[in-house]
Design an enzyme around this catalytic site. Sequence first.
Site, PDB file in Angstrom:
ATOM      1  N   SER A   1       0.835  -1.208   0.000  1.00  0.00           N
ATOM      2  CA  SER A   1       0.000   0.000   0.000  1.00  0.00           C
ATOM      3  C   SER A   1       0.864   1.250   0.000  1.00  0.00           C
ATOM      4  CB  SER A   1      -0.921   0.002   1.222  1.00  0.00           C
ATOM      5  OG  SER A   1      -0.192  -0.190   2.410  1.00  0.00           O
TER       6      SER A   1
ATOM      7  N   ASN B   1      -3.191  -2.830  12.748  1.00  0.00           N
ATOM      8  CA  ASN B   1      -4.635  -2.667  12.566  1.00  0.00           C
ATOM      9  C   ASN B   1      -5.179  -1.449  13.299  1.00  0.00           C
ATOM     10  OD1 ASN B   1      -4.247  -4.981  11.180  1.00  0.00           O
ATOM     11  ND2 ASN B   1      -5.340  -6.321  12.594  1.00  0.00           N
TER      12      ASN B   1
ATOM     13  N   HIS C   1     -37.974  24.308 -14.984  1.00  0.00           N
ATOM     14  CA  HIS C   1     -37.956  23.552 -16.250  1.00  0.00           C
ATOM     15  C   HIS C   1     -37.083  24.252 -17.285  1.00  0.00           C
ATOM     16  CE1 HIS C   1     -41.532  21.410 -14.642  1.00  0.00           C
ATOM     17  NE2 HIS C   1     -41.854  22.618 -14.208  1.00  0.00           N
TER      18      HIS C   1
ATOM     19  N   SER D   1      -9.835  27.333 -28.475  1.00  0.00           N
ATOM     20  CA  SER D   1      -9.991  26.142 -29.304  1.00  0.00           C
ATOM     21  C   SER D   1      -8.756  26.008 -30.182  1.00  0.00           C
ATOM     22  CB  SER D   1     -11.239  26.282 -30.167  1.00  0.00           C
ATOM     23  OG  SER D   1     -11.123  25.469 -31.320  1.00  0.00           O
TER      24      SER D   1
ATOM     25  N   LYS E   1     -13.369  30.821 -30.279  1.00  0.00           N
ATOM     26  CA  LYS E   1     -13.915  30.088 -29.126  1.00  0.00           C
ATOM     27  C   LYS E   1     -13.270  30.493 -27.809  1.00  0.00           C
ATOM     28  CE  LYS E   1     -16.512  27.130 -28.983  1.00  0.00           C
ATOM     29  NZ  LYS E   1     -16.317  25.699 -29.330  1.00  0.00           N
TER      30      LYS E   1
ATOM     31  N   ASN F   1     -13.765  28.554 -24.295  1.00  0.00           N
ATOM     32  CA  ASN F   1     -14.498  27.417 -23.726  1.00  0.00           C
ATOM     33  C   ASN F   1     -14.410  27.370 -22.198  1.00  0.00           C
ATOM     34  OD1 ASN F   1     -15.151  26.541 -26.330  1.00  0.00           O
ATOM     35  ND2 ASN F   1     -13.224  25.430 -26.519  1.00  0.00           N
TER      36      ASN F   1
ATOM     37  N   GLU G   1     -16.547  22.775 -17.034  1.00  0.00           N
ATOM     38  CA  GLU G   1     -16.929  21.464 -17.576  1.00  0.00           C
ATOM     39  C   GLU G   1     -16.289  20.325 -16.792  1.00  0.00           C
ATOM     40  OE1 GLU G   1     -17.477  21.698 -22.246  1.00  0.00           O
ATOM     41  OE2 GLU G   1     -15.843  22.981 -21.582  1.00  0.00           O
TER      42      GLU G   1
ATOM     43  N   TYR H   1     -10.529  -6.783  11.368  1.00  0.00           N
ATOM     44  CA  TYR H   1      -9.690  -6.292  10.288  1.00  0.00           C
ATOM     45  C   TYR H   1      -9.569  -7.334   9.192  1.00  0.00           C
ATOM     46  CZ  TYR H   1      -5.930  -4.469   7.478  1.00  0.00           C
ATOM     47  OH  TYR H   1      -5.219  -4.013   6.405  1.00  0.00           O
TER      48      TYR H   1
ATOM     49  N   GLN I   1      -7.544  -2.133   3.140  1.00  0.00           N
ATOM     50  CA  GLN I   1      -6.494  -1.307   2.555  1.00  0.00           C
ATOM     51  C   GLN I   1      -6.986  -0.591   1.292  1.00  0.00           C
ATOM     52  OE1 GLN I   1      -2.451  -2.956   2.364  1.00  0.00           O
ATOM     53  NE2 GLN I   1      -2.623  -2.832   0.155  1.00  0.00           N
TER      54      GLN I   1
HETATM   55  N1  ARG Z   1      -1.671  -1.456   4.619  1.00  0.00           N
HETATM   56  C1  ARG Z   1      -2.622  -1.899   5.580  1.00  0.00           C
HETATM   57  C2  ARG Z   1      -3.951  -1.133   5.412  1.00  0.00           C
HETATM   58  O1  ARG Z   1      -3.951  -0.109   4.847  1.00  0.00           O
HETATM   59  C3  ARG Z   1      -2.106  -1.665   6.956  1.00  0.00           C
HETATM   60  C4  ARG Z   1      -2.601  -2.633   7.983  1.00  0.00           C
HETATM   61  C5  ARG Z   1      -2.077  -3.975   7.683  1.00  0.00           C
HETATM   62  N2  ARG Z   1      -2.423  -4.903   8.691  1.00  0.00           N
HETATM   63  C6  ARG Z   1      -2.232  -6.214   8.540  1.00  0.00           C
HETATM   64  N3  ARG Z   1      -2.529  -6.972   9.515  1.00  0.00           N
HETATM   65  N4  ARG Z   1      -1.756  -6.697   7.427  1.00  0.00           N
HETATM   66  O2  ARG Z   1      -4.981  -1.597   5.828  1.00  0.00           O
END
Ligand code: ARG
Length: 492
Positions: A34, A120, A167, A289, A295, A297, A302, A329, A334
């Site tokens: 992550s 966790n 409307h 444009s 133009k 824009n 948008e 958990y 993640q």
């Molecule tokens: N990268 C994990 C998350 O964002 C962190 C916690 C990981 N915990 C574990 N027991 N693998 O959730």
Amino acid sequence: MIENEPEETAIPAKLWGGRFRKALDQRALRYTTSLPVDRRLFRHDVLGSMAHAAMLGRQGIIPAGHARALVHGLADLLANPPDLGDDTGFEDVHSLVEAAITLRLGADVGGRLHTARSRNDQVATDARLWAREALLQQLDALLGLQRAFCDAAQQPGLEAILPGYTHLQRAQPVLLGHHLLAYVEQLERDTQRLRETYARVDVLPLGAGALAGSSFPLDRAYVAELLGMRGGVTRNSLDAVSDRDFIAEHVAHLALIAMHLSRLAEELVLWSTSEFGFVQLDEGYTTGSSMMPQKRNPDVAELLRGKTGRVYGALVGVLTVLKGLPLSYNRDLQEDKGAYFDAVETVTDGLALAAAMIETAHWRTARMAAAADDPLIAATDLADHLARRGVPFREAHEVAGRLVKAAESSGRSLADLSLEELRQADPRFEVEAVGPRPEGLVAARTLIGGTAATRVSAEIGAARDRLDAHAAWVESARASLPTPERILAALG
Ligand code: ARG
């Protein structure tokens, strides 16, 4: 500890693994890491770790000298961050921070940081620390956009009138200020929602451990205090590590804000057409444009509209990640952060750009006035005139409808009809019904919520008072956010 294969890194990436014979497969690591997303939690992870270490020392769970070294070492890590790049070989920012501090302080000190803590409860804490800052930043942006609308409501002169639409057909005249304050109402609800969410985010999960709480004599309230969590600590360890409601809830609010920005953007696009011509957007927010030299824009507007999709996508993504998960958990969790971070950034930037566009817009009030002078726009008020004189409204509506038909077929305005002509349609018309002007129609709507200038100007004042109160609240919330200095000072 097992060396995690060949990557050349400044800090050797290790996986926890007395029980493993080999490292995580490289492809599996790349799939599961992550770090590319959660490196944005680096500062939050370090601050949370500082508070945790300080508490461990204070409670005598680790030696006071080790705790002191950890807190100072972590502060130094913040000042001199390690490489947080994708190729460092770490599973997440939490393991990277622990490895970095262990490398700097040695295993006897660094190896104690994770006492009575799990990734966790750590990631749940980091995410809340991040969410608080994001919420405050977005509250600033919401207040900024509301202020821009209040300024714009006053700036071209409160007397600016345009047709109000239902409307997308001209309906009844309203003040430009009244129209712009409608957006302030939307944004005020958004502001309230983010503040309410903040209160639920502002609670500390740390101490929940992996899922079951801790048998160490932790002082959770003290950690909450060090981290400035004004809502105290979570009450159930299983829920603490599995709860991501605060993310889903924040993103749901972002979806509403994005929808509001999109509706505003649509109106700016529409109003800046030659056909409407009610607004000219500043050149800084329009593009040329590549082919058509004439133009100009409204691309920023948008994209304000177009980027709504990714925010809705984030909401569906987060809800989908959560829906099938048993307590507590699960690694699926993640997947909450990537879309969340993106949605926050998209909306924060959108709010700032919307404010800039409103602040710099040129409101073409002459075009608005001409459109408000629509020949048929006074029809409702003609019916009201009769109803005020005792005619059942349904009957009055019929009479006014016939006048509209007559005016339309003769190419005249309702404002041009003489008293005799009105009385031919219904003898109960009085002279006040002759020659209705948009100004008069607007000025008559003095009820609360109405478009009369006195009312609108009072609402601008009320909105500004609300904004000041919100800003004071944001400031007080921000003042309780943790800093390394504050946690160092608490060490004594
Ligand atoms: N990268 C994990 C998350 O964002 C962190 C916690 C990981 N915990 C574990 N027991 N693998 O959730």
